[in-house]
Write an enzyme that holds these catalytic residues in place. Structure first.
Site, short mmCIF file in Angstrom:
data_model
loop_
_atom_site.label_atom_id
_atom_site.label_comp_id
_atom_site.label_asym_id
_atom_site.label_seq_id
_atom_site.Cartn_x
_atom_site.Cartn_y
_atom_site.Cartn_z
CB SER A 64 -7.65 6.29 0.49
OG SER A 64 -8.56 7.38 0.51
CE LYS A 65 -0.54 7.50 2.50
NZ LYS A 65 -0.31 7.02 1.14
#
Length: 475
Positions: free
Chosen positions: A249-250
RNA sequence: GGCCCCAUGGUCAAGUGGUUAAGACGGCGCCCUCUCACGGCGCAAUCAGCGGUUCGAAUCCGCUUGGGGUCACCA
């Protein structure tokens, strides 16, 4: 039967590499068999709607080379290809299920559901409060204009199973399945429901998706072939300093396709690398173009276990693609950095040769060529190099001897190299004893792409001599 | 926590009952060499554990452990 696959992203304005890999596998699955690849926009969440996000999807697909055969922008016989434009299709299917007793209207308020969640032990789903309302109650609620959702009436006993091309037979008990929402209060279908309807009506034969969607839909139609993908993981460090691996994820850095592009990775390298995350060819090849991937792709090569995204290996793949470029292609990418560094077009061919094996990303060119513009009073210790048998004293002597030679030698790479070697021979020293100080004096830095002749060609005779004379004066 | 899935070196992975258990990235060393790269050669490093089945298990079965996913009117 002709294979039809679909990529169904939602327009969030951000293309995660995990989604891109799904798109890639959809594309490869279809194209390997000369099938059709469909693009469908899943914009049923109006709360998360982002202006212009659809364009990001088109741009990404185009950059990545994943051209679709049917889609919102080019049409096709199964349109429309945007879910918000298919809105009228979903409700009737849901109503039909209600009539058949396979779904029901649920009038529960958000408040009630939230309270339910808070009080129940974790992991408990909807309590099926409205599952068996009487016809009178339903009518009363409808007359009162109460908002409602339509939920699927899951069987309470038995089990559901289906076959997956990657994971094999998957089975789970029905009692664990929630009565999931099919149609939301706002009349929009949920992702799962719309998906099933769309895949069915669009004749999709193979559905590729991440394994986080493993549970779900049991609608009653002949289901497409499922190909669930292992997740892409990221490595990070938690508050206590422990290494943690979790779904990419980010927080793991640049995980968006455009982020990676901006960092200097080539689209074809990103595609190449993510193809290898969760899939392996039959042979040991690692570097592929998109057409080569289409040729080599085989669903049997998809693995079941999650893979950690490795930026080091991505860089290596990127470098391999750079090395494989023609000089023309290389120049196209390198030009902006050349202009910034201030190099003469006559050096383009030389630079291609020098830089290709030395950069993993084009963004590194700036640093590699920084010596062209920057030159100052560098540390004189740079002249000392044990292996080259170069010392401050020898450097001074060598520069003194080299200057007149360089002043009149024919100014090309081979001639300069030859002249320096002849000088070394004449002075009865190793080549490196003269070449080391000349290179250092001209560049002013320890590390350069190429040797002394190449450095001087890039600088030109005038500037080279100016620098060497100056360095000599400092010794 | 319930349910589902997964398990070969630090990472990506080949392997589908008999192999000295490939290859790649990364690491380390050597060679090449005017630096750095490139290239070449080499080294370290893996079948999570325990029980079975079998003449023989990385490969089949079970348990344990570990990891991940999922339990939304998000996709």
């Amino acid at each position: 039967m002709k294979i039809r696959t679909r990529f169904a992203p939602s327009p969030t304005g951000f293309m995660h590499v995990g989604n891109l890999r799904t798109a890639l596998y959809e594309y490869l699955t279809a194209k390997h068999e000369n099938g059709t690849f469909v693009l469908r926009i899943e914009d049923t969440d109006r709360e998360r709607y982002v202006e212009g996000a659809t364009q990001v999807i088109y741009d990404t697909m185009k950059l990545a080379g994943l051209e679709h055969d049917e889609g919102p922008d080019i049409g096709g016989e199964f349109g429309p290809y945007v879910q918000s434009e298919r809105l009228s299709m979903y409700k009737p299917y849901a109503e039909k299920l209600v009539e058949e007793g396979k779904a029901y209207r649920c009038f529960c308020t958000k408040e009630r559901l939230e309270a339910l969640k808070e009080n129940a032990p974790e992991g408990t789903g909807y309590d099926r409060h409205c599952r068996d309302l009487s016809a009178e109650e339903i009518q009363k609620n409808l007359d009162a204009g109460m908002p409602y959702v339509i939920r699927q009436k899951m069987p309470l006993t038995g089990s559901t199973s289906y076959h997956d091309l990657v994971y094999g037979d998957i089975t789970f008990p029905n009692e664990d399945l929630d009565d999931q929402v099919l149609i939301k209060t706002d009349g929009f279908p949920t992702y799962n429901f719309a998906n099933v309807i769309d895949d069915h009506t669009m004749g999709i034969t193979h559905v590729v998706r991440g394994s986080e969607y493993l549970l779900y839909d049991a609608f009653g139609w002949e289901i497409p072939t499922y190909i669930h993908l292992p997740l892409i993981m990221g490595k990070s460090v938690d508050e206590e300093g422990n290494e943690v691996i979790s779904k990419l994820s980010k927080r793991h850095g640049s995980t968006g396709f455009m982020d990676l592009i901006n960092e200097g990775y080539l689209p074809e390298a990103i595609i190449n690398y993510i193809a290898l995350l969760g899939w392996a060819p039959k042979d040991t090849r690692e570097i592929f173009s998109l057409p080569e991937l289409i040729e080599a792709f085989d669903i049997n090569g998809i693995s079941k276990s999650p893979a950690v995204f490795d930026y080091d290996k991505l860089s290596w793949v990127n470098q391999e693609h750079i090395k494989a470029m023609s000089d023309e292609e290389f120049l196209e990418h390198a030009k902006p950095y050349y202009d910034e560094a201030g190099v003469d077009p006559s050096c383009y061919a030389l630079l291609a040769e020098l830089l290709k094996p030395r950069i993993a990303k084009f963004t590194e060119i700036t640093e590699k060529l920084s010596f062209i513009k920057q030159y100052g009073d560098f540390e004189l210790e740079l002249f000392e190099h044990k292996k080259s048998k170069s010392t401050l004293e020898s450097s001074k002597q060598m520069l003194e001897q080299a200057i007149p030679v360089l002043a009149q030698v024919q100014w090309d790479r081979d001639s300069i190299t030859e002249a320096m070697k002849e000088l070394a021979e004449k002075l009865e020293v190793k080549n490196s004893v003269v070449m080391w100080p000349v290179r250092i004096a001209a560049a002013g830095v320890a590390v350069t792409p190429g040797g002394c002749a190449e450095v001087m060609i890039l600088l030109g005779r005038e500037e080279s001599l100016r620098r060497i004379n100056y360095a000599y004066s400092r010794l």
